[in-house]
Design a protein around this motif. Structure first.
Motif, short mmCIF file in Angstrom:
data_model
loop_
_atom_site.label_atom_id
_atom_site.label_comp_id
_atom_site.label_asym_id
_atom_site.label_seq_id
_atom_site.Cartn_x
_atom_site.Cartn_y
_atom_site.Cartn_z
N VAL A 164 -16.32 26.78 10.29
CA VAL A 164 -17.54 26.29 11.30
C VAL A 164 -18.69 25.68 10.07
N ARG A 165 -18.88 26.52 9.23
CA ARG A 165 -19.58 26.07 7.88
C ARG A 165 -19.27 24.65 7.61
N ARG A 166 -18.10 24.35 7.37
CA ARG A 166 -17.25 23.05 6.86
C ARG A 166 -17.78 21.82 7.81
N LEU A 180 -10.24 19.94 11.33
CA LEU A 180 -10.62 21.21 11.17
C LEU A 180 -11.08 22.04 12.42
N THR A 181 -11.34 21.23 13.62
CA THR A 181 -11.83 21.68 14.76
C THR A 181 -10.51 22.40 15.34
N GLY A 182 -9.32 21.72 15.32
CA GLY A 182 -8.10 22.39 15.81
C GLY A 182 -7.59 23.67 15.08
N VAL A 183 -8.01 23.66 13.71
CA VAL A 183 -7.74 24.70 12.80
C VAL A 183 -8.56 25.87 13.36
N ILE A 184 -9.91 25.66 13.52
CA ILE A 184 -10.89 26.65 13.95
C ILE A 184 -10.23 27.35 15.25
N GLN A 185 -10.28 26.27 16.25
CA GLN A 185 -9.75 26.71 17.69
C GLN A 185 -8.36 27.59 17.61
N SER A 186 -7.32 27.35 16.56
CA SER A 186 -6.32 27.97 16.55
C SER A 186 -6.42 29.44 16.03
N GLN A 187 -7.40 29.59 15.16
CA GLN A 187 -7.96 30.64 14.36
C GLN A 187 -8.25 31.48 15.58
N LEU A 188 -9.47 30.98 16.12
CA LEU A 188 -9.87 31.85 17.23
C LEU A 188 -8.97 32.31 18.55
N ASN A 189 -7.95 31.35 18.84
CA ASN A 189 -7.17 31.76 19.88
C ASN A 189 -6.41 32.98 19.35
N ASP A 190 -5.73 32.81 17.96
CA ASP A 190 -4.99 33.91 17.43
C ASP A 190 -5.81 35.23 17.43
N THR A 191 -6.93 35.18 17.30
CA THR A 191 -7.80 36.26 17.08
C THR A 191 -7.94 36.84 18.42
N LEU A 192 -8.02 36.08 19.55
CA LEU A 192 -8.33 36.56 20.87
C LEU A 192 -7.01 37.19 21.40
N THR A 193 -5.84 36.48 20.95
CA THR A 193 -4.72 37.10 21.56
C THR A 193 -4.56 38.66 20.77
N GLU A 194 -4.98 38.70 19.41
CA GLU A 194 -4.72 40.02 18.81
C GLU A 194 -5.83 41.09 19.51
N VAL A 195 -7.11 40.66 20.04
CA VAL A 195 -8.05 41.59 20.61
C VAL A 195 -7.38 42.01 21.98
N LYS A 196 -6.79 41.17 22.67
CA LYS A 196 -6.13 41.59 23.73
C LYS A 196 -4.84 42.27 23.56
N ARG A 197 -4.35 42.07 22.51
CA ARG A 197 -3.06 43.12 22.18
C ARG A 197 -3.68 44.18 21.82
N MET A 198 -4.88 44.62 21.11
CA MET A 198 -5.31 46.08 20.88
C MET A 198 -5.86 46.61 22.17
N ALA A 199 -6.50 45.88 23.10
CA ALA A 199 -6.89 46.36 24.56
C ALA A 199 -5.85 46.74 25.19
N LEU A 200 -4.55 46.21 25.10
CA LEU A 200 -3.36 46.74 25.84
C LEU A 200 -2.93 48.01 25.36
N ASP A 201 -2.87 47.89 24.02
CA ASP A 201 -2.48 49.28 23.34
C ASP A 201 -3.43 50.47 23.69
N ILE A 202 -4.86 50.22 23.86
CA ILE A 202 -5.69 51.25 24.23
C ILE A 202 -5.59 51.68 25.45
N ARG A 203 -5.81 50.87 26.26
CA ARG A 203 -5.83 50.98 27.78
C ARG A 203 -5.59 49.76 28.41
#
Length: 340
Positions: A164-166, A180-203
């Protein structure tokens, strides 16, 4: 020295155990509790000697008649279950401890310990051990979540921030900006997927919304996609009558058993069976993996922590836990809970 002797006398007399000391099979001293038992129960110390004599001979040398030889050569202390006041409405259960004080002078003690008290002490000790284990398991879980947050979530968010700073670079071309916008979007999508995975593992939310069976199917599908191992969920059990705690434990048992099979067993196929009967519900997790020697994993180590965690979670809710495994033939984890 006199003060020390007085302390010892006070401890001896005020003990909640009945203590009797003998020399050459003759009672020479008793503490207050022993005297009260002798008086209230009309208890003859000679009877206790006979019980000790018979029990020790039977235990250590059924064919040897030399009682003193057995005591001197084979043991220092022995515990003997005994019940007093059998003809009363409330018989008293004790452990009688035979302890050799001076074998050369034939001095020994008989100590009566209330079995109920000992059982309560054992339960407290077990509870303390369980509490320590649960605390350790919770800390390990917090550590794992912390590492996931740092290594995956935090790194993904930080990379997106740098991207985003760039974007403030006014000299970037439209093509570079779109890339660059596509890269940022991909990074955020991957992070969101990981958050959902952790949420599923927890509850998993599906457990609360649609019940245990649906949650197990979602779990098996996700792990099957990640691992490539075939995971089947079989059964049509009605779990609506189970408490949330029991459903959560059954889900965690299935999750832990599947993860064990994937990590350690090299399984090609895993089956989850959830079956309800008239008075209980059964969960079975069966894999065709390497199997292992169950007794070798009864103590604390990297793998047995998961097994012990499953066992203790089930016991805490009055369920039954069993694990059967044969080397090269696979493993079956079984859990049963009563249906009220």
């Amino acid at each position: 020295m006199l003060e020390t002797t007085q302390w010892i006398n006070n401890y001896f007399n005020e003990s909640t155990d009945a203590i009797m000391i003998f020399k050459d099979n003759e009672l020479i001293v008793s503490n207050h509790m022993a005297k009260e038992l002798q008086e209230e129960l009309k208890m003859n110390p000679k009877y206790l000697l006979e019980v000790a004599d018979s029990s020790i001979k039977q235990k250590f040398s059924p064919t040897e008649n030399c009682f003193d030889c057995i005591i001197q050569n084979k043991m220092k202390q022995v515990s003997i279950p005994i019940t007093l006041a059998k003809d009363m409405p409330h018989p008293l259960s004790y452990f009688m401890i035979y302890n050799v004080i001076d074998k050369d002078s034939h001095v020994f003690s008989l100590t009566l310990k209330n079995r109920g008290t000992i059982n309560r002490m054992d339960q407290l000790a077990q509870q303390r051990k369980l509490t320590q284990y649960v605390n350790r398991a919770n800390e390990n879980e917090r550590k794992r979540i912390s590492e996931d947050l740092h290594d995956s979530i935090a790194q993904g968010v930080y990379s997106a921030i740098m991207g985003v700073r760039r974007l403030n670079n006014t000299e970037m071309s439209n093509d570079d900006l779109n890339q660059l916008t596509g890269v940022i979007q991909s990074q955020l999508n991957d992070t969101l997927t990981e958050v959902k995975r952790m949420a599923l593992d927890i509850r998993p939310s599906v457990l609360d919304s649609f019940g245990l069976l649906s949650a197990l199917r979602v779990l098996s599908k996700r792990l099957e996609e990640n691992s490539g191992v075939e995971i089947n969920v079989i059964g049509s059990a009605d779990t609506s009558g189970l408490s949330n705690d029991i459903q959560s434990v059954l889900y965690r048992i299935a999750q832990e058993a599947i993860n064990n099979a994937l990590k350690h067993a090299n399984a090609d196929e895993i089956s989850i069976l959830l079956v309800s009967h008239d008075h209980f519900i059964t969960l079975e997790v069966i894999d065709d993996g390497d199997g292992f020697d169950v007794p070798k994993h009864q103590t604390f180590n990297g793998r047995s922590l998961g097994l012990m965690n499953m066992n203790e979670r089930v016991k805490a809710l009055n369920g039954a836990f069993n694990i059967k495994s044969t080397v090269n033939e696979g493993t079956t984890v079984t859990v049963k809970f009563p249906i009220v």
